[in-house]
Design an enzyme around this catalytic site. Sequence first.
Site, PDB file in Angstrom:
ATOM      1  N   LYS A   1       1.087  -1.500  -0.683  1.00 46.25           N
ATOM      2  CA  LYS A   1      -0.062  -0.088   0.142  1.00 46.25           C
ATOM      3  C   LYS A   1       0.875   1.349  -0.052  1.00 46.25           C
ATOM      4  O   LYS A   1       0.383   2.051  -0.305  1.00 46.25           O
ATOM      5  CB  LYS A   1      -0.750  -0.473   0.934  1.00 46.25           C
ATOM      6  CG  LYS A   1      -2.292  -1.003   0.954  1.00 46.25           C
ATOM      7  CD  LYS A   1      -3.266  -0.680   0.392  1.00 46.25           C
ATOM      8  CE  LYS A   1      -3.912  -2.301   0.004  1.00 46.25           C
ATOM      9  NZ  LYS A   1      -4.866  -1.400  -1.338  1.00 46.25           N
TER      10      LYS A   1
HETATM   11  N1  PMP Z   1      -3.613  -8.366   1.772  1.00 43.85           N
HETATM   12  C1  PMP Z   1      -2.977  -7.623   2.435  1.00 43.85           C
HETATM   13  C2  PMP Z   1      -3.075  -7.226   3.687  1.00 43.85           C
HETATM   14  C3  PMP Z   1      -4.277  -5.937   1.997  1.00 43.85           C
HETATM   15  O1  PMP Z   1      -4.096  -5.233   3.003  1.00 43.85           O
HETATM   16  C4  PMP Z   1      -5.126  -5.551   0.302  1.00 43.85           C
HETATM   17  C5  PMP Z   1      -4.865  -4.597  -0.238  1.00 43.85           C
HETATM   18  N2  PMP Z   1      -6.669  -4.820   0.342  1.00 43.85           N
HETATM   19  C6  PMP Z   1      -4.743  -6.629  -0.308  1.00 43.85           C
HETATM   20  C7  PMP Z   1      -3.740  -8.201  -0.008  1.00 43.85           C
HETATM   21  C8  PMP Z   1      -5.110  -6.655  -1.523  1.00 43.85           C
HETATM   22  O2  PMP Z   1      -4.716  -5.514  -2.537  1.00 43.85           O
HETATM   23  P1  PMP Z   1      -5.334  -5.218  -3.730  1.00 43.85           P
HETATM   24  O3  PMP Z   1      -6.466  -4.229  -2.393  1.00 43.85           O
HETATM   25  O4  PMP Z   1      -4.176  -3.694  -4.238  1.00 43.85           O
HETATM   26  O5  PMP Z   1      -6.328  -5.859  -3.894  1.00 43.85           O
END
Ligand code: PMP
Length: 344
Positions: free
Chosen positions: A48
């Site tokens: 993130k």
């Molecule tokens: N794993 C974790 C721990 C996350 O916080 C997130 C984000 N919500 C994701 C995977 C998935 O990533 P994305 O939001 O880019 O699909």
Amino acid sequence: MKHKNQVFDNVLDLVGKTPLIKLNKMTSQIKGNFYAKVEAFNPGHSSKDRIALYIIEQAEKQGILSPGDTIIETTSGNTGFSIAMVSIIKGYDCVLAVSSKSSADKIDMLKTMGAKVYVCPAHVSADDPRSYYQVAKRLHEEIKGSVYINQYFNQLNIDAHYHSTGPEIWNQTEGKITHLVACSGTGGTISGTAKYLKEKNPNIKVIGVDAFGSVIKKYHETREFDEEEIYPYRIEGLGKNLIPTATDFDVIDEFVKVTDEDSAHTARLIAKTEGLFVGYTSGAAMQAIKQLGEDGKFKKNDNIVVIFPDHGSRYMSKIYSDKWMSEQGFFDSINVEAAQSIEY
Ligand code: PMP
């Protein structure tokens, strides 16, 4: 940006450029070569960081943000931490509307990173004025010069990964990647990375990982929103009860669903076999690979890249706590005492 002798101007220079680490023991029973893109090496310990930095810098380029302005988001998780970190360095106020379900640890962590945290009741509907969605929207309207990141519905979330994660994986594998396996929450990671990789080589297969209890896989297959797919589950950051516009379903070939229990055990196994202390969704992604491997999906010379989104330290009171695992019934199929000293 001065990177000479590993000396950096500030912590943000370390966002991205994460390593690809070969998995040696986890996948010994499955055909193919497996590499993990370990996003815990970002300074905020998750993928993130990439979207927080990219979205904020795009707003700066468009002249929307100037120092002292406010960045708003609805999250207590990784995105909140990353936005808070970027805000500190760039001189913005960070306001996060979080659910009362969020652990005290998480809220304290965000406050430590300088964020102003609004704790909103968890059990109200999304259109209730007290919900964290509505509180964030209201704050965005009220605070002049504020930017609302809105990661589930922001195209820039996809673009961030298109411009960083995708090219990094392509270069690290010297173009030899055959499969990408990634969890889908907002969908930004998988969509942006897949879009870049498929432009380079349309034959690359992209496999999304979804949770039982989420609507994403079914929507991908039918393009219909099926409410019956929705029920509570424990993995955080994976799957959703709505369809995010930050997911580009056309660049994803298929979705695999994984359970809370299998994903938790697999995350613990990654730590024990590869020495990589990663989060719950890394366990989910690896669990999907196990399932695909058992179905004979991969061939000997395939090069499979799996994204490990964050660090294990955020799950100490969950999957890395034997107490929590027992409470969830995740040790039920094995003797509890034996399980607590389990050798995976
Ligand atoms: N794993 C974790 C721990 C996350 O916080 C997130 C984000 N919500 C994701 C995977 C998935 O990533 P994305 O939001 O880019 O699909």
